[in-house]
Design a protein around this motif. Structure first.
Motif, PDB file in Angstrom:
ATOM      1  N   ARG A  84      71.107  44.898  58.518  1.00  0.00           N
ATOM      2  CA  ARG A  84      72.303  45.852  59.942  1.00  0.00           C
ATOM      3  C   ARG A  84      71.525  46.159  61.422  1.00  0.00           C
ATOM      4  O   ARG A  84      70.469  46.105  60.578  1.00  0.00           O
ATOM      5  N   ASP A  85      72.436  45.621  62.297  1.00  0.00           N
ATOM      6  CA  ASP A  85      71.845  45.834  63.615  1.00  0.00           C
ATOM      7  C   ASP A  85      70.322  47.392  64.061  1.00  0.00           C
ATOM      8  O   ASP A  85      69.231  47.094  64.352  1.00  0.00           O
ATOM      9  N   ASP A  86      71.038  47.992  63.045  1.00  0.00           N
ATOM     10  CA  ASP A  86      69.827  49.718  63.296  1.00  0.00           C
ATOM     11  C   ASP A  86      68.590  49.425  63.144  1.00  0.00           C
ATOM     12  O   ASP A  86      67.185  49.934  63.063  1.00  0.00           O
TER      13      ASP A  86
HETATM   14 ZN    ZN Z   1      74.703  49.988  62.953  1.00  0.00          ZN
END
Ligand code: ZN
Ligand code: PRT
Length: 285
Positions: free
Chosen positions: A51-53
């Motif tokens: 996930r990008d986060d």
């Molecule tokens: Zn995200």
């Protein structure tokens, strides 16, 4: 043999372009659905799909050496990692928006008001820098509906085309951050991985140069060649090849995308004919 470890968004807006970039850089791999990681077949690269986060933290911890992530996420997470390249995709802006009927002259108008956002850290810094005290209401998704349901007076959210704001009766009033996908890296990459990273960066740079330039071919009478050379920027000087017809030559050069049309016009004025423009796949200078 040690690999360079790269984190890529598993699915979402940056996934396809990240994969495309690596493939254009000549890296072959299979990225079947639901795979958490894969190893390239022809380059010492290991890919993690996340996930990008989570990507900034994984880079800071050294689980991944590098990663492709939106600058907005990078700034929000504020980890001890660095940007090593900007990738020219995933462009968007983090903006303040208010209901369209609300008057807005400056950020000061939001003093004491409630702003909904998924980017509380960036917003807090922005408000502080501008000396505005407002209440930040953190929500993780569908920020754009917050004013409509009475949850907030304004929002701070990502915008690209602006259609989400428009269809929610909001207007963009201030850009807080301009963002694009970036290649971020751990500050202490192992030496061998660093060497591989340099190779990857070299390939990405060659791709970018190629995309920004066109190969151009044209015919011209020999007595106009000097005039044409003055118009052509080229990498060094143009290649000139005699044509089968007496007194004519073919000229080849490289032209930057930005000055392209202007140069074409000047070439025609100076007697160039049969101009061909060809995309360049890779450009190493
Ligand atoms: Zn995200
Ligand atoms: O699952 P995961 O956590 O990995 O993904 P995600 O859902 O958190 O992120 P994702 O895939 O939506 O976006 C990834 C990155 O893409 C963002 O961090 C930005 O760097 C970049 N990006 C570029 C965008 C947009 N454009 C964008 N338009 N991210 C989100 N949006 C959303 C925005 O939040 C709003 O809801 O699109 C809507 C606005 O779009 P317009 O075109 O109507 O203005």
């Amino acid at each position: 043999m040690q690999n360079l470890k790269i984190a890529i968004q598993k699915s979402g807006r940056l996934h396809d372009d990240s994969i495309k970039l690596l493939k254009e850089a000549g890296i072959e791999f299979s990225n079947g659905m639901n795979k958490l990681k894969t190893t390239a077949l022809n380059f010492p690269l290991e890919m993690f799909f996340l996930r990008d986060d989570d990507i900034p933290q994984y880079i800071e911890d050294g689980v991944a050496d590098i990663g492709i992530v939106g600058e907005n996420v990078l700034m929000e997470k504020n980890k001890n990692i660095k940007i090593v390249d900007r990738l020219s995709f995933g462009q968007c802006r983090l903006s303040i928006a208010v209901p369209k009927e609300k008057s807005f002259h400056s950020l000061k108008d939001l003093e004491g008001q409630k702003i909904a956002t998924s980017y509380p850290n960036i917003l807090r810094r922005h408000l502080q820098n501008n000396g505005v005290k407002a209440e930040i209401h953190e929500i993780s998704g569908s920020v754009e509906i917050a004013p409509g349901i009475g949850l907030a007076d304004a929002i701070c959210d990502l915008v690209s085309s602006g259609s989400t704001l428009f269809s929610n009766g909001l207007k963009e009033t201030e850009v807080v951050l301009k963002s694009e996908a970036v290649l971020a890296a751990n500050n202490n990459i192992p030496t061998l991985a660093q060497v591989i990273l340099e190779k990857l960066l070299f390939r990405i740079k060659a791709l970018r140069k190629a995309k920004n330039n066109k190969y151009i071919l044209m015919n011209a009478p020999n007595d106009r060649i000097q005039d044409i050379i003055r118009v052509l920027p080229g990498m060094k000087s143009p290649t000139i090849v005699p044509l089968a017809i007496e007194g004519w030559s073919s000229l080849h050069s490289v032209v930057n995308e930005n000055e392209f049309w202007e140069i074409i016009e000047k070439l025609k004025e100076n007697g160039a004919q049969g101009i061909l423009v060809v995309p360049i796949e890779k450009m190493i200078i």
